[in-house]
Structures are given as structure tokens and as C-alpha cells.
Design an enzyme around this catalytic site. Structure first.
Site, PDB file in Angstrom:
ATOM      1  N   ASP A 263     -42.537  17.774  18.728  1.00 41.16           N
ATOM      2  CA  ASP A 263     -43.057  17.404  20.051  1.00 41.16           C
ATOM      3  C   ASP A 263     -43.431  18.641  20.875  1.00 41.16           C
ATOM      4  OD1 ASP A 263     -40.514  18.400  20.617  1.00 41.16           O
ATOM      5  OD2 ASP A 263     -39.878  16.673  21.823  1.00 41.16           O
ATOM      6  N   GLU A 264     -43.024  19.836  20.401  1.00 37.28           N
ATOM      7  CA  GLU A 264     -43.276  21.044  21.199  1.00 37.28           C
ATOM      8  C   GLU A 264     -44.765  21.365  21.316  1.00 37.28           C
ATOM      9  OE1 GLU A 264     -40.448  24.209  20.561  1.00 37.28           O
ATOM     10  OE2 GLU A 264     -38.961  22.797  19.799  1.00 37.28           O
TER      11      GLU A 264
ATOM     12  N   PHE B  76     -32.721  22.262   7.067  1.00 41.30           N
ATOM     13  CA  PHE B  76     -31.894  21.291   7.795  1.00 41.30           C
ATOM     14  C   PHE B  76     -32.412  19.852   7.608  1.00 41.30           C
ATOM     15  CE2 PHE B  76     -31.578  19.553  12.361  1.00 41.30           C
ATOM     16  CZ  PHE B  76     -30.388  18.872  12.115  1.00 41.30           C
TER      17      PHE B  76
ATOM     18  N   THR C 109     -46.574  31.394   7.597  1.00 47.26           N
ATOM     19  CA  THR C 109     -45.961  30.224   6.956  1.00 47.26           C
ATOM     20  C   THR C 109     -46.540  28.916   7.498  1.00 47.26           C
ATOM     21  OG1 THR C 109     -43.912  31.427   6.614  1.00 47.26           O
ATOM     22  CG2 THR C 109     -43.769  29.038   6.540  1.00 47.26           C
TER      23      THR C 109
ATOM     24  N   GLU D 236     -41.377  28.089   9.434  1.00 49.81           N
ATOM     25  CA  GLU D 236     -40.479  28.865  10.282  1.00 49.81           C
ATOM     26  C   GLU D 236     -40.263  27.983  11.505  1.00 49.81           C
ATOM     27  OE1 GLU D 236     -38.888  31.669   9.845  1.00 49.81           O
ATOM     28  OE2 GLU D 236     -39.747  32.003   7.861  1.00 49.81           O
TER      29      GLU D 236
ATOM     30  N   LEU E 142     -29.300  25.473  19.190  1.00 51.77           N
ATOM     31  CA  LEU E 142     -28.338  25.289  20.281  1.00 51.77           C
ATOM     32  C   LEU E 142     -27.016  24.624  19.872  1.00 51.77           C
ATOM     33  CD1 LEU E 142     -27.855  25.487  23.419  1.00 51.77           C
ATOM     34  CD2 LEU E 142     -28.628  23.116  23.511  1.00 51.77           C
TER      35      LEU E 142
ATOM     36  N   PRO F   9     -23.784  31.215  25.215  1.00 50.77           N
ATOM     37  CA  PRO F   9     -24.941  31.750  25.952  1.00 50.77           C
ATOM     38  C   PRO F   9     -25.925  30.650  26.369  1.00 50.77           C
ATOM     39  CG  PRO F   9     -25.223  32.138  23.602  1.00 50.77           C
ATOM     40  CD  PRO F   9     -23.913  31.431  23.754  1.00 50.77           C
TER      41      PRO F   9
ATOM     42  N   ASN G 204     -29.527  21.160  29.177  1.00 53.26           N
ATOM     43  CA  ASN G 204     -28.708  21.985  28.277  1.00 53.26           C
ATOM     44  C   ASN G 204     -27.289  22.167  28.793  1.00 53.26           C
ATOM     45  OD1 ASN G 204     -30.899  22.330  26.578  1.00 53.26           O
ATOM     46  ND2 ASN G 204     -31.515  24.269  27.502  1.00 53.26           N
TER      47      ASN G 204
ATOM     48  N   LYS H  45     -47.396  25.430  15.045  1.00 51.98           N
ATOM     49  CA  LYS H  45     -47.300  24.031  14.602  1.00 51.98           C
ATOM     50  C   LYS H  45     -48.530  23.244  15.085  1.00 51.98           C
ATOM     51  CE  LYS H  45     -44.388  22.198  12.664  1.00 51.98           C
ATOM     52  NZ  LYS H  45     -44.073  22.043  11.201  1.00 51.98           N
TER      53      LYS H  45
ATOM     54  N   LEU I  21     -42.452  19.863   5.114  1.00 48.68           N
ATOM     55  CA  LEU I  21     -41.550  20.307   6.187  1.00 48.68           C
ATOM     56  C   LEU I  21     -41.398  21.818   6.234  1.00 48.68           C
ATOM     57  CD1 LEU I  21     -39.976  17.560   4.756  1.00 48.68           C
ATOM     58  CD2 LEU I  21     -38.779  17.788   6.906  1.00 48.68           C
ATOM     59  N   ALA I  22     -41.762  22.528   5.153  1.00 50.66           N
ATOM     60  CA  ALA I  22     -41.519  23.971   5.100  1.00 50.66           C
ATOM     61  C   ALA I  22     -42.172  24.648   6.301  1.00 50.66           C
ATOM     62  CB  ALA I  22     -42.079  24.555   3.802  1.00 50.66           C
TER      63      ALA I  22
HETATM   64  P1  NAD Z   1     -35.393  24.805   8.813  1.00 52.22           P
HETATM   65  O1  NAD Z   1     -35.764  26.139   9.373  1.00 52.22           O
HETATM   66  O2  NAD Z   1     -33.972  24.387   8.778  1.00 52.22           O
HETATM   67  O3  NAD Z   1     -35.952  24.672   7.316  1.00 52.22           O
HETATM   68  C1  NAD Z   1     -37.199  25.166   6.914  1.00 52.22           C
HETATM   69  C2  NAD Z   1     -37.191  25.257   5.402  1.00 52.22           C
HETATM   70  O4  NAD Z   1     -38.486  25.718   4.985  1.00 52.22           O
HETATM   71  C3  NAD Z   1     -36.166  26.240   4.851  1.00 52.22           C
HETATM   72  O5  NAD Z   1     -35.469  25.641   3.781  1.00 52.22           O
HETATM   73  C4  NAD Z   1     -37.009  27.411   4.360  1.00 52.22           C
HETATM   74  O6  NAD Z   1     -36.436  28.095   3.246  1.00 52.22           O
HETATM   75  C5  NAD Z   1     -38.307  26.709   3.978  1.00 52.22           C
HETATM   76  N1  NAD Z   1     -39.464  27.618   4.009  1.00 52.22           N
HETATM   77  C6  NAD Z   1     -39.807  28.492   4.997  1.00 52.22           C
HETATM   78  N2  NAD Z   1     -40.907  29.171   4.649  1.00 52.22           N
HETATM   79  C7  NAD Z   1     -41.295  28.700   3.442  1.00 52.22           C
HETATM   80  C8  NAD Z   1     -42.382  28.996   2.564  1.00 52.22           C
HETATM   81  N3  NAD Z   1     -43.285  29.921   2.877  1.00 52.22           N
HETATM   82  N4  NAD Z   1     -42.486  28.304   1.403  1.00 52.22           N
HETATM   83  C9  NAD Z   1     -41.562  27.359   1.085  1.00 52.22           C
HETATM   84  N5  NAD Z   1     -40.502  27.055   1.861  1.00 52.22           N
HETATM   85  C10 NAD Z   1     -40.373  27.711   3.018  1.00 52.22           C
HETATM   86  O7  NAD Z   1     -36.283  23.767   9.628  1.00 52.22           O
HETATM   87  P2  NAD Z   1     -35.958  22.266  10.071  1.00 52.22           P
HETATM   88  O8  NAD Z   1     -35.288  22.295  11.373  1.00 52.22           O
HETATM   89  O9  NAD Z   1     -35.355  21.538   8.923  1.00 52.22           O
HETATM   90  O10 NAD Z   1     -37.450  21.735  10.309  1.00 52.22           O
HETATM   91  C11 NAD Z   1     -38.210  21.200   9.225  1.00 52.22           C
HETATM   92  C12 NAD Z   1     -39.588  20.817   9.749  1.00 52.22           C
HETATM   93  O11 NAD Z   1     -39.457  19.861  10.799  1.00 52.22           O
HETATM   94  C13 NAD Z   1     -40.381  21.982  10.338  1.00 52.22           C
HETATM   95  O12 NAD Z   1     -41.726  21.825   9.967  1.00 52.22           O
HETATM   96  C14 NAD Z   1     -40.208  21.825  11.839  1.00 52.22           C
HETATM   97  O13 NAD Z   1     -41.325  22.343  12.536  1.00 52.22           O
HETATM   98  C15 NAD Z   1     -40.122  20.313  11.972  1.00 52.22           C
HETATM   99  N6  NAD Z   1     -39.328  19.825  13.121  1.00 52.22           N
HETATM  100  C16 NAD Z   1     -38.069  20.290  13.359  1.00 52.22           C
HETATM  101  C17 NAD Z   1     -37.321  19.783  14.435  1.00 52.22           C
HETATM  102  C18 NAD Z   1     -35.912  20.242  14.703  1.00 52.22           C
HETATM  103  O14 NAD Z   1     -35.330  19.835  15.710  1.00 52.22           O
HETATM  104  N7  NAD Z   1     -35.292  21.032  13.844  1.00 52.22           N
HETATM  105  C19 NAD Z   1     -37.888  18.807  15.259  1.00 52.22           C
HETATM  106  C20 NAD Z   1     -39.190  18.358  14.985  1.00 52.22           C
HETATM  107  C21 NAD Z   1     -39.894  18.869  13.898  1.00 52.22           C
HETATM  108  P1  TYD Z   2     -33.216  25.299  20.357  1.00 51.04           P
HETATM  109  O1  TYD Z   2     -32.082  24.665  19.618  1.00 51.04           O
HETATM  110  O2  TYD Z   2     -33.615  26.692  20.000  1.00 51.04           O
HETATM  111  O3  TYD Z   2     -34.459  24.290  20.217  1.00 51.04           O
HETATM  112  P2  TYD Z   2     -35.921  24.345  20.930  1.00 51.04           P
HETATM  113  O4  TYD Z   2     -36.084  25.624  21.639  1.00 51.04           O
HETATM  114  O5  TYD Z   2     -36.830  24.238  19.750  1.00 51.04           O
HETATM  115  O6  TYD Z   2     -35.942  23.148  21.837  1.00 51.04           O
HETATM  116  O7  TYD Z   2     -32.902  25.280  21.916  1.00 51.04           O
HETATM  117  C1  TYD Z   2     -32.657  24.063  22.599  1.00 51.04           C
HETATM  118  C2  TYD Z   2     -32.526  24.380  24.072  1.00 51.04           C
HETATM  119  O8  TYD Z   2     -31.355  25.176  24.272  1.00 51.04           O
HETATM  120  C3  TYD Z   2     -33.676  25.204  24.641  1.00 51.04           C
HETATM  121  O9  TYD Z   2     -33.920  24.800  25.972  1.00 51.04           O
HETATM  122  C4  TYD Z   2     -33.145  26.640  24.626  1.00 51.04           C
HETATM  123  C5  TYD Z   2     -31.668  26.444  24.884  1.00 51.04           C
HETATM  124  N1  TYD Z   2     -30.765  27.443  24.272  1.00 51.04           N
HETATM  125  C6  TYD Z   2     -29.790  28.090  25.059  1.00 51.04           C
HETATM  126  O10 TYD Z   2     -29.663  27.826  26.284  1.00 51.04           O
HETATM  127  N2  TYD Z   2     -28.963  28.991  24.455  1.00 51.04           N
HETATM  128  C7  TYD Z   2     -29.071  29.297  23.131  1.00 51.04           C
HETATM  129  O11 TYD Z   2     -28.299  30.166  22.644  1.00 51.04           O
HETATM  130  C8  TYD Z   2     -30.064  28.633  22.334  1.00 51.04           C
HETATM  131  C9  TYD Z   2     -30.220  28.944  20.879  1.00 51.04           C
HETATM  132  C10 TYD Z   2     -30.891  27.712  22.962  1.00 51.04           C
END
Ligand code: NAD
Ligand code: TYD
Length: 351
Positions: free
Chosen positions: A135-136, A15, A104, A88, A199, A214, A258, A163, A85-86
Site C-alpha cells: 500500500d506504500e 517473511f 532487485t 528488498e 517495527l 526506538p 506507533n 515498488k 514476492l522477492a
Molecule cells: P522479506 O524482506 O522478508 O523477504 C524478501 C525475500 O526476497 C527474502 O527471502 C530475500 O532473500 C528474497 N530476495 C531478495 N532479493 C532477491 C533476488 N534478487 N532474487 C531472489 N530472491 C530475492 O520481505 P516480506 O516482508 O516477506 O515481503 C515480501 C513481498 O511482499 C515484498 O515484495 C514486499 O514488497 C511485499 N509486501 C510486504 C509487506 C510487509 O508488511 N512486510 C506488506 C505489503 C507487501
Molecule cells: P516498518 O516496520 O519499518 O514498516 P513501514 O515503514 O514499511 O511501514 O515501520 C512501521 C512504522 O514504525 C513506521 O511508521 C516506522 C516506525 N518505526 C519506529 O518508530 N521505530 C523503529 O525502530 C522502526 C523499525 C519503525
């Protein structure tokens, strides 16, 4: 054009990574942007279809935990920088399968640190290892207060613990080996190409399909939402101008409970779909809570604002509407990721 600078982006098919890759490929035609991604369920090359033929872009399929493979990749491209960024990234999956997150997020990051350290030991000048985090790691806030860069770590889910662990290793490599690192910790992102287990896209998709929405627990859990392109812009800024060894918090200054957010989404979707006002709110269903659910996240982003001049660019209302419209306009993309595996995950998680 001669390539002046080569960056490895790990997780670029996910993403946030896909928005970052697109931004850098367009903005820096003289750079080589190498996207390394294992293409797990969350990685999708369709996220980058519009730039796959760009002359300054390369994709490599591989796994950050594989030492020999990563060493070979560093030899092949002689990277100047890494933006890592890679990972889970989904809390609910981490509760079901914590070890995958350790492999990972912890082992993968340490492997990458080792490979970069070795590859750069004779030519450290100008290198940069940028670790993208969340930030988690700071844990859960009450009604008041914000996370600053000095807030003690207090991770409470297997995801945030993994993380946090990776952040500690990145700082350890700075102090112990002088690896030139920089870290950012960002709040929840939203926007196009987010996997619909999270979400906002989950709710948009369920509203679209007239399925139950949900909401976990009492729905009063609070998150600080940031437009994904603003996160990508912040990463670009920190990569180029952040101070080595420093941490930057990134946030939207945009807190939503939420349930309020789901109401807002329902109203926007009713409008976009031409449904009578109030129709989609009837789909809301309170479901069992997430174990260890963090009550509130909120970021104090004054350091990046004051030192680097970064600000979120768009208002939530507008970003939200654009996001909802994007998922409606890109039903094919959504269909593509809603595979059998996702349906199995959904059935297990919610019923
Ligand atoms: P995402 O799950 O959408 O993407 C993760 C990517 O990493 C995927 O393309 C996946 O194929 C790849 N990947 C997973 N395991 C791998 C491995 N072993 N080797 C190579 N590639 C691998 O995640 P995202 O939401 O885009 O988040 C990206 C980064 O930003 C993460 O490190 C996450 O902790 C951090 N982050 C995310 C958010 C958020 O709101 N989504 C907020 C703050 C920080
Ligand atoms: P999420 O998108 O999983 O992000 P994070 O847990 O990393 O903050 O969830 C955002 C918020 O929404 C979190 O408080 C959990 C809640 N949530 C629901 O209430 N229902 C859902 O189906 C999901 C996926 C999340």
C-alpha cells in the site's frame, strides 16, 4: 501423485513468502511449489524447516535479476504461474541504499516479466503472473480517508518508489503484451518469522533484551496491521479467483499509531514475561525521525471482501499476543538471524 500445476514463488524464504509457501504446500498436495530465493540477509531456510522434505516442494537458490538463470528455471519446471514476492523490503535500508532497491525491485521484476512472457508466448492459456505489492505506493494519508484501488500513486520513499515502478511495469506487460497479470497491494504485515529490523519484532526483541525501544519522531505515525497468515490466504484466493489485469487492496482494518502499538506490546510482554505492569514502557525512547516518513496508511479492502469474500480472520489483540509468544518460544530462530551483519546495521541505524 501427478503434478497438475506448478507455481514459482519468488522470495519464498522471506517473511510473507514462507507463510505462503507453507500454506500452498499443505493445501495443494497435487501442485508443485517451487521456491526461488537468493537468500539475502532477509531470506532464511529455517523459516521453512517444517516443510522442506514435502514431496510437492522444491527450493532453488537464485537471483531474479539473472536472465539466463531464470530462463533455465522456466525451462526446467514449465511453470503454470508465478507469485512474485522477492524484493528488498525495508524502508530504512532503501534510504541508505536506493540503488539496491532499483536493482532487485525494478530490474528484477522486469527481468521476471520478460522471462515469463517469452516462456509462455506459445502456450498462454491458463497462465498467471501475480505481483505482490504494498500500500506504500499510494503515498501518505492525513487523518481521514483510505487507499482504494483507484488512489493515484504517490510513492515517497525509495522503497515505495521502487515498488510503484515495478507495479507500473507489471501493468504495462498486461496492456502491451497481454501477459495475464494480477496485482495486490497490502498493508503492514505482522507475525512469526519477520526479520527483526521491522517495527513489531524489533520491539519484541528489544523488550525481551531490556534494550531501548526506538520510536521515530512523535510516534503518531499510523499503520494498518494485518496478520501475515491472512495475507497469505488472500494471495491464495487472488491467485485462484482474481480477475486478470485487476488490482486488489488487502488490509487489516486495524489502524494503530506507533506509540499506542508499542505501549500495547510492552503490556503484553510484561504479562508474558511475568514482569510488573509498566516495566517495559520505561524502555521507550523517542529517536530522530525517518526522513520523508509517511504519516498514515489505511486500506479500503471492500473490493476483495465483496468480490472474493476475503476477511481478516483474527483480531489484532489475539494475533499480537500469539506473535509475542512465538518470538519468546523461538529464541533460537531469533538468535540465528541476529547475526553480526544485523548488529552492524542496528548500530548504524539507531546511534
Ligand atoms: P522479506 O524482506 O522478508 O523477504 C524478501 C525475500 O526476497 C527474502 O527471502 C530475500 O532473500 C528474497 N530476495 C531478495 N532479493 C532477491 C533476488 N534478487 N532474487 C531472489 N530472491 C530475492 O520481505 P516480506 O516482508 O516477506 O515481503 C515480501 C513481498 O511482499 C515484498 O515484495 C514486499 O514488497 C511485499 N509486501 C510486504 C509487506 C510487509 O508488511 N512486510 C506488506 C505489503 C507487501
Ligand atoms: P516498518 O516496520 O519499518 O514498516 P513501514 O515503514 O514499511 O511501514 O515501520 C512501521 C512504522 O514504525 C513506521 O511508521 C516506522 C516506525 N518505526 C519506529 O518508530 N521505530 C523503529 O525502530 C522502526 C523499525 C519503525
Amino acid at each position: 501423485m501427478t503434478t497438475t500445476h506448478t507455481i514459482l514463488i519468488t522470495g519464498g524464504a522471506g517473511f510473507i513468502g514462507s507463510h505462503l509457501v507453507r500454506l500452498l504446500v499443505h493445501k495443494y498436495p497435487g501442485y508443485r511449489i517451487v521456491n526461488l530465493d537468493a537468500l539475502t540477509y532477509a531470506g532464511n531456510l529455517a523459516n521453512l524447516a517444517d516443510i522442506e522434505a514435502a514431496p510437492n516442494y522444491s527450493f532453488e537458490r537464485g537471483d531474479i535479476t539473472q536472465q539466463a538463470y531464470m530462463q533455465e528455471l522456466f525451462r526446467k519446471y514449465n511453470f503454470d504461474g508465478v507469485i512474485h514476492l522477492a524484493a528488498e523490503s525495508h524502508v530504512d535500508r532503501s534510504i541508505t541504499n536506493p540503488l539496491e532497491f532499483v536493482e532487485t525491485n525494478v530490474l528484477g521484476t522486469v527481468n521476471l516479466l520478460n522471462v515469463a512472457k517469452e516462456a509462455w508466448k506459445d502456450q498462454p492459456a491458463g497462465k498467471r503472473f501475480y505481483h505482490v505489492s504494498t500500500d506504500e505506493v499510494y503515498g501518505s494519508l492525513g487523518e481521514e480517508g483510505f487507499f482504494t484501488e483507484d488512489t493515484p500513486y504517490d510513492p515517497r520513499s525509495p522503497y515505495s518508489a521502487s515498488k510503484a515502478s515495478s507495479d507500473h511495469f507489471v501493468r504495462a506487460y498486461f496492456h502491451t503484451y497481454r501477459l495475464p497479470v494480477v496485482i495486490s497491494n497490502c498493508s503492514n504485515n505482522y507475525g512469526p518469522y519477520q526479520f527483526p529490523e521491522k517495527l513489531i519484532p524489533l520491539m519484541i526483541n528489544n523488550i525481551r533484551e531490556n534494550r531501548p525501544l526506538p520510536v521515530y519522531g512523535d510516534g503518531k505515525y499510523t499503520r494498518d496491521w494485518l496478520w501475515v497468515k491472512d495475507h497469505a490466504a488472500a494471495i491464495d484466493l487472488i491467485y485462484h479467483q482474481g480477475k486478470t489485469g485487476e488490482t486488489y487492496n488487502i488490509g487489516g482494518n486495524n489502524e494503530w499509531k506507533n506509540i499506542d502499538l508499542v505501549h500495547k506490546l510492552c503490556d503484553i510482554m510484561d504479562d508474558l514475561l511475568g514482569r510488573p505492569a509498566g516495566t517495559s514502557r520505561q524502555l521507550i525512547t523517542f529517536v530522530r525521525d525517518r526522513p520523508g516518513h509517511d504519516r498514515r496508511y489505511a486500506i479500503d479492502a471492500s473490493k476483495i471482501r465483496n468480490e472474493l469474500g476475503w476477511e481478516p480472520s483474527i483480531k489484532f489483540e489475539e494475533g499480537f499476543r500469539q506473535t509475542a509468544q512465538w518470538y519468546l518460544d523461538n529464541a533460537d530462530w531469533l538468535q540465528g538471524v541476529l547475526s553480526g551483519a544485523y548488529r552492524e546495521y542496528y548500530a548504524k541505524q539507531y546511534f
